[in-house]
Design an enzyme around this catalytic site. Sequence first.
Site, PDB file in Angstrom:
ATOM      1  N   ASP A   1      43.922  23.466  51.300  1.00 49.22           N
ATOM      2  CA  ASP A   1      44.115  23.070  52.690  1.00 49.22           C
ATOM      3  C   ASP A   1      45.582  23.200  53.091  1.00 49.22           C
ATOM      4  O   ASP A   1      46.471  22.630  52.434  1.00 49.22           O
ATOM      5  CB  ASP A   1      43.673  21.605  52.854  1.00 49.22           C
ATOM      6  CG  ASP A   1      42.985  21.341  54.171  1.00 49.22           C
ATOM      7  OD1 ASP A   1      43.149  22.139  55.104  1.00 49.22           O
ATOM      8  OD2 ASP A   1      42.280  20.319  54.271  1.00 49.22           O
TER       9      ASP A   1
ATOM     10  N   CYS B   1      41.312  23.905  60.383  1.00 48.49           N
ATOM     11  CA  CYS B   1      40.434  23.838  59.216  1.00 48.49           C
ATOM     12  C   CYS B   1      39.006  24.310  59.440  1.00 48.49           C
ATOM     13  O   CYS B   1      38.543  25.275  58.818  1.00 48.49           O
ATOM     14  CB  CYS B   1      40.418  22.412  58.670  1.00 48.49           C
ATOM     15  SG  CYS B   1      42.056  21.758  58.239  1.00 48.49           S
TER      16      CYS B   1
ATOM     17  N   HIS C   1      34.518  22.214  55.992  1.00 49.99           N
ATOM     18  CA  HIS C   1      35.120  21.036  56.610  1.00 49.99           C
ATOM     19  C   HIS C   1      34.009  20.004  56.791  1.00 49.99           C
ATOM     20  O   HIS C   1      32.940  20.325  57.319  1.00 49.99           O
ATOM     21  CB  HIS C   1      35.751  21.397  57.961  1.00 49.99           C
ATOM     22  CG  HIS C   1      36.566  20.282  58.543  1.00 49.99           C
ATOM     23  ND1 HIS C   1      37.891  20.084  58.217  1.00 49.99           N
ATOM     24  CD2 HIS C   1      36.244  19.281  59.395  1.00 49.99           C
ATOM     25  CE1 HIS C   1      38.352  19.035  58.862  1.00 49.99           C
ATOM     26  NE2 HIS C   1      37.366  18.527  59.579  1.00 49.99           N
TER      27      HIS C   1
ATOM     28  N   ASP D   1      42.948  27.894  53.706  1.00 47.81           N
ATOM     29  CA  ASP D   1      42.268  28.071  54.991  1.00 47.81           C
ATOM     30  C   ASP D   1      43.215  28.552  56.083  1.00 47.81           C
ATOM     31  O   ASP D   1      42.792  29.182  57.052  1.00 47.81           O
ATOM     32  CB  ASP D   1      41.518  26.802  55.411  1.00 47.81           C
ATOM     33  CG  ASP D   1      42.385  25.548  55.440  1.00 47.81           C
ATOM     34  OD1 ASP D   1      43.589  25.630  55.114  1.00 47.81           O
ATOM     35  OD2 ASP D   1      41.850  24.469  55.795  1.00 47.81           O
ATOM     36  N   HIS D   2      44.506  28.278  55.949  1.00 44.00           N
ATOM     37  CA  HIS D   2      45.530  28.746  56.892  1.00 44.00           C
ATOM     38  C   HIS D   2      46.873  28.259  56.374  1.00 44.00           C
ATOM     39  O   HIS D   2      46.957  27.615  55.319  1.00 44.00           O
ATOM     40  CB  HIS D   2      45.288  28.222  58.317  1.00 44.00           C
ATOM     41  CG  HIS D   2      44.904  26.777  58.369  1.00 44.00           C
ATOM     42  ND1 HIS D   2      45.779  25.759  58.059  1.00 44.00           N
ATOM     43  CD2 HIS D   2      43.712  26.174  58.634  1.00 44.00           C
ATOM     44  CE1 HIS D   2      45.163  24.599  58.157  1.00 44.00           C
ATOM     45  NE2 HIS D   2      43.893  24.820  58.485  1.00 44.00           N
TER      46      HIS D   2
END
Length: 597
Positions: free
Chosen positions: A50, A89, A143, A339-340
Amino acid sequence: MADAGSLFCFLMASCAAFALSSLAAAVPRLRTRRTAGPGDGMNVLFIVVDDLRPVLGCYGDNLVKSPNIDQLASQSIVFSNAYAQQAVCAPSRVSFLTGRRPDTTRLYDFYSYWRVHSGNYSTMPQYFKENGYVTMSVGKVFHPGISSNYSDDYPYSWSIPPFHPSTEKYENDKTCRGKDGRLYANLVCPIDVTEMPGGTLPDIETTEEAIRLLNVMKTKKQKFFLAVGYHKPHIPLRYPQEFLKLYPLENITLAPDPWVPEKLPPVAYNPWVDIRQRDDVKALNVTFPYGPLPDDFQRLIRQSYYAAVSYLDMQVGLLLNALDYVGLSNSTIVVFTADHGWSLGEHGEWAKYSNFDVATQVPLMFYVPRMTTSSASQGERVFPYLDPFSHIVGLVPQGNKMMKEMFYDWTQTSTMVSYTLAVDVCTNTAGQRKKMVELVSLFSTLAELAGLQVPPACPETSFHVALCTEGASIVRYFKSSEQKVQKKENGCNDTNKYYSEEPVAFSQYPRPADTPQWDSDKPKLKDIRIMGYSMRTIDYRYTVWVQFNPENFSADFEDVHAGELYMMETDPNQDNNIYNNTLHGHLFKKIVDFLKH
């Protein structure tokens, strides 16, 4: 908790004939014929983190201590230009787990379930499950909440109910001890693990459960797909306080561009509202939306982000060491990604919620036995645990100490040697690929690596199609770097000899208005009025902010509110927006053509 024998039974297909809900029974079976793949017949360990930007040694960061992830990278194909499709997310995770872009999942916030809201799309773990794999989820993979039907998409995607750490419910509680001795819900939160509820932390529990499942599966003949989701470095930056010793504050600098760029359109700015809601940030009384954080507090955030990454690295190291310990590292594909990303003060921004590289770029690496590395001989360790504290005598972080003593044995000397070798190999560019790639390609890529039939490309309108992907497999980029050299020598201007189109990564982000609002970071679907579509190539990042109708999910490219254009060779940090000073009609046409097809 079930004993090992009953869990064995529960995991096996012969014991899995339990009744499914009527909705689950309606899901079409996705079994397909197998094809020969580099990892044909292998297990899959899918690790997703995350909010992790590529601040890792293997991505050239000289400050971070990430020896275990670096070691994985040294045995893997590493993509240095990998991007998420939306920097938040739930939309990102649903996108790469279904292989569909946010405009197809129609999830831009947290408040809808794609199977009901857009289409009954199959997922990557579901596809593996329907092709004979035992699929298991530990930690944050989907999520949690509405966006995964309050079940992490079980039983569609998973063979057994997903595991969530018992202590994750305390994540946003007041567990951070202040200088006054009181407890707060802070952003910066180094803690004494023994004082935490349950005497542990969620990611420690996640590692322990994942290792337990590896031990369960080691004697089984059935292939598995184990997804492990780590929460840190997501806020709050809560981690064992020992990790601060790896990052003396005097070594922590500000971001290279900690100011809001002069020509940044207001709609593009992320006002980092979730950061402002933390007790320690609220106490600073920073003005909304652009008021900068004090320099000393910026350094504290950056210090704690790095410390949280090293805490994550320890968990990954223990997990990969366990893969060795149970004898599965030669028969398991390992994927590591996030996720980013997360802004650390660049452009005067914090958190994600934008289209900048710092928010959209992610680490991405694939370990495929006998493809990315030679097969280890019997008894040879592929992933020995590497201690980031080896140079600090006598320091062992709390929480995982018992697990390390129980399962793993290493010496300071061998650790230091291994750490050096890992970093040396990891920084060797032989295993790196600079092609632009997207997380939406993970589904098709893993299917090909595992020898499954690659799902077909989605048609232009695919809401009615259960199995297809909008991201092409990137296994074609696994080829050696010599081919790239050959193409250059041949004078070929095409960046991909085998594909006519220049590799491009697309991202997008919604906004409720042209100027920063209190819900600009996470607008609900009904409040979205503008969508920022962004196109990243090796040479530039081009973004257009256009009118968006949330009732019919349509973007009006004839109503452009603002734009951004950054040239990477002269402006790698994306600070000088030349959109209004440059002819870019061909770029506009390119992004519109892509989104329409």
